[in-house]
Design a protein around this motif. Sequence first.
Motif, PDB file in Angstrom:
ATOM      1  N   LEU A   1       5.609  -0.529  18.225  1.00 39.02           N
ATOM      2  CA  LEU A   1       4.531  -1.322  18.794  1.00 39.02           C
ATOM      3  C   LEU A   1       4.663  -2.721  18.211  1.00 39.02           C
ATOM      4  CD1 LEU A   1       1.844  -1.609  20.388  1.00 39.02           C
ATOM      5  CD2 LEU A   1       0.655  -0.926  18.284  1.00 39.02           C
ATOM      6  N   VAL A   2       4.851  -3.699  19.080  1.00 35.81           N
ATOM      7  CA  VAL A   2       5.050  -5.076  18.634  1.00 35.81           C
ATOM      8  C   VAL A   2       3.688  -5.739  18.433  1.00 35.81           C
ATOM      9  CG1 VAL A   2       6.132  -7.300  19.139  1.00 35.81           C
ATOM     10  CG2 VAL A   2       7.214  -5.169  19.918  1.00 35.81           C
ATOM     11  N   LEU A   3       3.509  -6.346  17.262  1.00 36.68           N
ATOM     12  CA  LEU A   3       2.288  -7.080  16.936  1.00 36.68           C
ATOM     13  C   LEU A   3       2.627  -8.565  16.915  1.00 36.68           C
ATOM     14  CD1 LEU A   3       0.921  -4.836  14.006  1.00 36.68           C
ATOM     15  CD2 LEU A   3       0.641  -4.542  16.490  1.00 36.68           C
TER      16      LEU A   3
ATOM     17  N   ALA B   1      10.342 -14.918   9.348  1.00 30.86           N
ATOM     18  CA  ALA B   1      10.305 -13.538   8.839  1.00 30.86           C
ATOM     19  C   ALA B   1       9.438 -12.666   9.733  1.00 30.86           C
ATOM     20  CB  ALA B   1       9.762 -13.517   7.413  1.00 30.86           C
ATOM     21  N   CYS B   2      10.025 -11.608  10.264  1.00 31.78           N
ATOM     22  CA  CYS B   2       9.284 -10.533  10.926  1.00 31.78           C
ATOM     23  C   CYS B   2       9.210  -9.355   9.958  1.00 31.78           C
ATOM     24  CB  CYS B   2       9.974 -10.096  12.208  1.00 31.78           C
ATOM     25  SG  CYS B   2      10.269 -11.420  13.401  1.00 31.78           S
ATOM     26  N   LEU B   3       8.246  -8.461  10.169  1.00 32.60           N
ATOM     27  CA  LEU B   3       8.063  -7.298   9.299  1.00 32.60           C
ATOM     28  C   LEU B   3       8.075  -6.028  10.131  1.00 32.60           C
ATOM     29  CD1 LEU B   3       5.169  -8.583   6.977  1.00 32.60           C
ATOM     30  CD2 LEU B   3       7.632  -8.641   6.531  1.00 32.60           C
ATOM     31  N   TRP B   4       8.914  -5.059   9.716  1.00 33.13           N
ATOM     32  CA  TRP B   4       9.067  -3.796  10.443  1.00 33.13           C
ATOM     33  C   TRP B   4       8.738  -2.638   9.510  1.00 33.13           C
ATOM     34  CZ3 TRP B   4      14.529  -1.383  11.094  1.00 33.13           C
ATOM     35  CH2 TRP B   4      14.420  -0.124  11.720  1.00 33.13           C
ATOM     36  N   CYS B   5       7.789  -1.809   9.930  1.00 39.70           N
ATOM     37  CA  CYS B   5       7.473  -0.574   9.203  1.00 39.70           C
ATOM     38  C   CYS B   5       7.913   0.601  10.056  1.00 39.70           C
ATOM     39  CB  CYS B   5       5.976  -0.481   8.895  1.00 39.70           C
ATOM     40  SG  CYS B   5       5.526   1.025   7.977  1.00 39.70           S
ATOM     41  N   GLU B   6       9.011   1.239   9.660  1.00 37.41           N
ATOM     42  CA  GLU B   6       9.555   2.345  10.443  1.00 37.41           C
ATOM     43  C   GLU B   6       8.588   3.523  10.467  1.00 37.41           C
ATOM     44  OE1 GLU B   6      13.777   4.808  10.862  1.00 37.41           O
ATOM     45  OE2 GLU B   6      13.398   3.541   9.103  1.00 37.41           O
ATOM     46  N   GLU B   7       7.952   3.804   9.343  1.00 40.92           N
ATOM     47  CA  GLU B   7       7.052   4.955   9.255  1.00 40.92           C
ATOM     48  C   GLU B   7       5.859   4.815  10.199  1.00 40.92           C
ATOM     49  OE1 GLU B   7       4.463   7.415   5.867  1.00 40.92           O
ATOM     50  OE2 GLU B   7       5.518   5.555   5.344  1.00 40.92           O
ATOM     51  N   LEU B   8       5.300   3.620  10.286  1.00 39.86           N
ATOM     52  CA  LEU B   8       4.148   3.388  11.155  1.00 39.86           C
ATOM     53  C   LEU B   8       4.556   3.029  12.583  1.00 39.86           C
ATOM     54  CD1 LEU B   8       1.872   1.288   8.750  1.00 39.86           C
ATOM     55  CD2 LEU B   8       1.556   3.688   9.427  1.00 39.86           C
TER      56      LEU B   8
ATOM     57  N   GLY C   1       0.821  -1.207   0.000  1.00 41.60           N
ATOM     58  CA  GLY C   1       0.000   0.000   0.000  1.00 41.60           C
ATOM     59  C   GLY C   1       0.849   1.248   0.000  1.00 41.60           C
ATOM     60  N   ASP C   2       0.689   2.069   1.020  1.00 40.17           N
ATOM     61  CA  ASP C   2       1.392   3.356   1.100  1.00 40.17           C
ATOM     62  C   ASP C   2       2.664   3.306   1.931  1.00 40.17           C
ATOM     63  OD1 ASP C   2      -0.651   4.573  -0.398  1.00 40.17           O
ATOM     64  OD2 ASP C   2      -1.833   5.007   1.403  1.00 40.17           O
ATOM     65  N   HIS C   3       3.083   2.121   2.373  1.00 40.36           N
ATOM     66  CA  HIS C   3       4.182   2.058   3.337  1.00 40.36           C
ATOM     67  C   HIS C   3       5.205   0.989   2.961  1.00 40.36           C
ATOM     68  CE1 HIS C   3       1.812   4.683   5.899  1.00 40.36           C
ATOM     69  NE2 HIS C   3       0.792   3.857   5.753  1.00 40.36           N
ATOM     70  N   ASP C   4       6.460   1.256   3.325  1.00 38.27           N
ATOM     71  CA  ASP C   4       7.545   0.297   3.148  1.00 38.27           C
ATOM     72  C   ASP C   4       7.658  -0.582   4.391  1.00 38.27           C
ATOM     73  OD1 ASP C   4       8.250   1.228   0.636  1.00 38.27           O
ATOM     74  OD2 ASP C   4       9.743   2.632   1.405  1.00 38.27           O
ATOM     75  N   TRP C   5       7.888  -1.859   4.147  1.00 34.20           N
ATOM     76  CA  TRP C   5       8.094  -2.821   5.222  1.00 34.20           C
ATOM     77  C   TRP C   5       9.423  -3.530   4.995  1.00 34.20           C
ATOM     78  CZ3 TRP C   5       4.582  -3.834   9.288  1.00 34.20           C
ATOM     79  CH2 TRP C   5       3.372  -3.147   9.189  1.00 34.20           C
ATOM     80  N   ARG C   6      10.169  -3.702   6.064  1.00 29.87           N
ATOM     81  CA  ARG C   6      11.477  -4.360   6.013  1.00 29.87           C
ATOM     82  C   ARG C   6      11.389  -5.742   6.639  1.00 29.87           C
ATOM     83  NH1 ARG C   6      17.100  -2.108   8.826  1.00 29.87           N
ATOM     84  NH2 ARG C   6      18.333  -4.016   8.546  1.00 29.87           N
ATOM     85  N   VAL C   7      11.993  -6.723   5.980  1.00 31.20           N
ATOM     86  CA  VAL C   7      12.043  -8.089   6.495  1.00 31.20           C
ATOM     87  C   VAL C   7      13.211  -8.213   7.473  1.00 31.20           C
ATOM     88  CG1 VAL C   7      12.271 -10.524   5.904  1.00 31.20           C
ATOM     89  CG2 VAL C   7      11.072  -8.971   4.337  1.00 31.20           C
TER      90      VAL C   7
END
Length: 357
Positions: free
Chosen positions: A264-266, A209-216, A192-198
């Motif tokens: 925030l950890v999900l 694999a974990c996913l990290w979105c710095e912007e969110l 979508g509108d955001h980058d996610w890092r593996v």
Amino acid sequence: MHDGVEDISAEIRRPKLDYPFETVPTPGAGDAVEIRPGVLWLRQPLGGPLGFINVWALADGEGWAIVDTGLQTRETAQAWREAFKGALGGKPITRVIVTHLHPDHIGLAGWMTRKFDCRLWMTRLEYIQCRMLVADTGREAPEDGLRFYKAAGWDEESIDNYRHKFGGFGKAIYQLPDSYRRLTDGEVFRIGDHDWRVVTGNGHSPDHACLWCEELGLFISGDQVLPRISSNVSVFPTEPDGDPLTDWLTSLAKLKATVPDTVLVLPAHNDPFHGLHARLDHLMAGHERQLGRLEKSLAEAPKRSIDVFGSLFARPIGPELMGMATGESLAHINCLIGRGRVVAEQDGDGVTWYRAA
């Protein structure tokens, strides 16, 4: 241990974590809680002590990217159908991202990718090993497995139980897609509108694999970091000399060095929380404390892997947890062997005894 066993490092003072959604009703079947705009928290039924798994829907153009799926059961499939019509607004699924190979995470991935004609995304080793384990469905227990558990000190009743249960892994997994899109550590991709890092980890599974979105400010941790229970780290018959606990500890240190404490950890189980670094420190300290207790126990007298449960676990181990507890005991023993602190000797009956070096 994962799957609802009390956190084995509980005697160390637990960090005070912050649960910002603890006053919000948790999502029911077909419902969702909005974590951030375009990020939805859903829960799928598991049964057993855990009760549910958290799964995540990320706005992705005209549809949703799904992270983890739940088990292949009629109840889970029906919960997803309700979510498709309800919380997800009838929009299509654009891709299915799976953190790792365990059935509560990948169980309905094949069903969902076929239903929406979309791609499965996961790391290569998780995909390949999952297909390997599914291929065991219906097979008889292998001789290597029987030798492995005999060496651990299992009696005939426990080994017969292993024979009976062997090959059941694939029963909770819908037929996997025959192709996938590989995720790699450090890769950044857009949803979508955001980058996610593996950010990958090892120990609980081969290449989680974990996913990290710095912007969110969000970190989807799967089973790599859970706030209230400790993920199972086990040695299995396919790799009896493996050292997954060293892999696990290295991975936790890597996460602390890579992902900021402000996220925030999900998690896959329990509730979203703040306090990532404190929880990582707690998990690492707990295992180091266990390793110390285990080494002290093995200095008193040689023991089999089933003889050290009391040094590692906070509750009695019954038949239903025998395999998991044996695997985790061997993970700690093999870690100490790798550190040069313990040696192994096999007796004439094929049983392995361990003592402090």
